[in-house]
Design a protein around this motif. Structure first.
Motif, PDB file in Angstrom:
ATOM      1  N   PRO A  12     -31.191 -28.299  77.733  1.00  0.00           N
ATOM      2  CA  PRO A  12     -30.077 -27.632  77.305  1.00  0.00           C
ATOM      3  C   PRO A  12     -28.555 -28.318  78.142  1.00  0.00           C
ATOM      4  O   PRO A  12     -29.093 -27.968  79.517  1.00  0.00           O
ATOM      5  CB  PRO A  12     -30.069 -26.591  77.202  1.00  0.00           C
ATOM      6  N   PRO A  13     -28.245 -28.996  78.129  1.00  0.00           N
ATOM      7  CA  PRO A  13     -27.064 -29.664  79.115  1.00  0.00           C
ATOM      8  C   PRO A  13     -26.640 -28.051  79.444  1.00  0.00           C
ATOM      9  O   PRO A  13     -25.822 -28.100  78.465  1.00  0.00           O
ATOM     10  CB  PRO A  13     -26.299 -30.875  78.376  1.00  0.00           C
ATOM     11  N   PRO A  14     -25.613 -28.529  80.524  1.00  0.00           N
ATOM     12  CA  PRO A  14     -24.759 -27.771  81.422  1.00  0.00           C
ATOM     13  C   PRO A  14     -23.468 -27.911  80.217  1.00  0.00           C
ATOM     14  O   PRO A  14     -23.178 -29.269  80.142  1.00  0.00           O
ATOM     15  CB  PRO A  14     -25.030 -28.301  83.122  1.00  0.00           C
ATOM     16  N   PRO A  15     -22.721 -27.351  80.859  1.00  0.00           N
ATOM     17  CA  PRO A  15     -21.448 -27.397  80.098  1.00  0.00           C
ATOM     18  C   PRO A  15     -20.856 -28.124  80.671  1.00  0.00           C
ATOM     19  O   PRO A  15     -20.391 -28.325  82.046  1.00  0.00           O
ATOM     20  CB  PRO A  15     -20.126 -26.100  79.979  1.00  0.00           C
ATOM     21  N   LEU A  16     -19.700 -29.228  80.465  1.00  0.00           N
ATOM     22  CA  LEU A  16     -18.927 -29.393  81.414  1.00  0.00           C
ATOM     23  C   LEU A  16     -18.292 -29.626  82.235  1.00  0.00           C
ATOM     24  O   LEU A  16     -18.351 -30.112  83.152  1.00  0.00           O
ATOM     25  CB  LEU A  16     -17.796 -31.050  80.283  1.00  0.00           C
ATOM     26  N   LEU A  17     -17.849 -28.214  81.694  1.00  0.00           N
ATOM     27  CA  LEU A  17     -16.882 -27.617  83.141  1.00  0.00           C
ATOM     28  C   LEU A  17     -17.635 -27.018  83.775  1.00  0.00           C
ATOM     29  O   LEU A  17     -17.989 -25.494  83.055  1.00  0.00           O
ATOM     30  CB  LEU A  17     -15.530 -26.947  82.774  1.00  0.00           C
ATOM     31  N   TYR A  63     -21.506 -32.675  88.074  1.00  0.00           N
ATOM     32  CA  TYR A  63     -21.667 -32.519  86.892  1.00  0.00           C
ATOM     33  C   TYR A  63     -22.913 -33.164  86.961  1.00  0.00           C
ATOM     34  O   TYR A  63     -24.471 -32.185  86.879  1.00  0.00           O
ATOM     35  CB  TYR A  63     -21.235 -33.691  85.734  1.00  0.00           C
ATOM     36  N   LYS A  67     -27.532 -31.334  86.827  1.00  0.00           N
ATOM     37  CA  LYS A  67     -27.579 -31.235  85.554  1.00  0.00           C
ATOM     38  C   LYS A  67     -29.476 -31.578  85.963  1.00  0.00           C
ATOM     39  O   LYS A  67     -30.101 -31.112  86.176  1.00  0.00           O
ATOM     40  CB  LYS A  67     -27.622 -32.299  85.433  1.00  0.00           C
TER      41      LYS A  67
END
Lengths: 96, 81
Positions: A12-17, A63, A67
């Motif tokens: 799952p990708p981390p949130p943008l912020l 970011y 990741k």
């Protein structure tokens, strides 16, 4: 060595912020403010384009670093769980 | 460094300042004029920032889509739903 292997996209990708992007964006902004200070310009009011650009660069770098960190942690966890699965005798719940 | 510069200039290989390039000597650097912004540089900075944000948001959305796609494919393979 690839920075982000293909299997990292299964995570799952981390949130943008996230922690990394916010902190590095903040660090980029502070470095723009420091540049203003060292060149004897108004600290907050000058070089808005510079502040925005450096903050943006910080967010982008943060970011992607987060990741990669999450991928490395997940890989280590997977190897650890695989080892535990393959050596159950070493991980028995202690009875005595 | 200044002596070397004088020698090179004496040999006629280097013109007098300010046409020297790639030097940070205080003798050739112009004082920065903060009252008149370099609008090209400002525009490029804002444009680059906008492009970087667009790329970042696009990358994030692609990551989310790819993750959802792989999750759905994994569930389909296991035939649990």
């Amino acid at each position: 060595m690839v920075f982000l292997p293909d299997e990292s996209r299964s995570l799952p990708p981390p949130p943008l912020l996230n922690k990394g992007s916010v902190w590095l964006g903040f660090a980029g902004w502070i470095s723009a403010l420091l540049d203003n200070a060292f060149n004897r310009r108004p600290i907050f009011g000058a070089g808005i384009h510079r502040q925005v650009l450096l903050a943006t660069l910080g967010c982008v770098v943060g970011y992607h670093l987060v990741k990669r960190a999450e991928y490395v942690h997940a890989k280590v966890d997977r190897e650890l769980c695989e080892y535990i699965r393959q050596h159950p005798e070493d991980f028995r719940r202690s009875t005595g | 460094m200044a002596a070397g510069l004088r020698a090179v200039r004496r040999w006629g290989l280097v013109a007098a300042p300010p046409s020297l390039a790639f030097t940070r000597s205080a003798f050739v650097v112009k004082k920065a004029n903060n009252a008149q912004p370099n609008w090209l540089r400002v525009g490029l900075a804002f444009g680059t920032s906008a492009a970087l944000w667009a790329l970042l948001i696009k990358q994030h959305n692609e990551d989310v889509t790819e993750y959802e796609r792989r999750k759905a494919r994994a569930h389909k393979c296991k035939q649990c739903s």
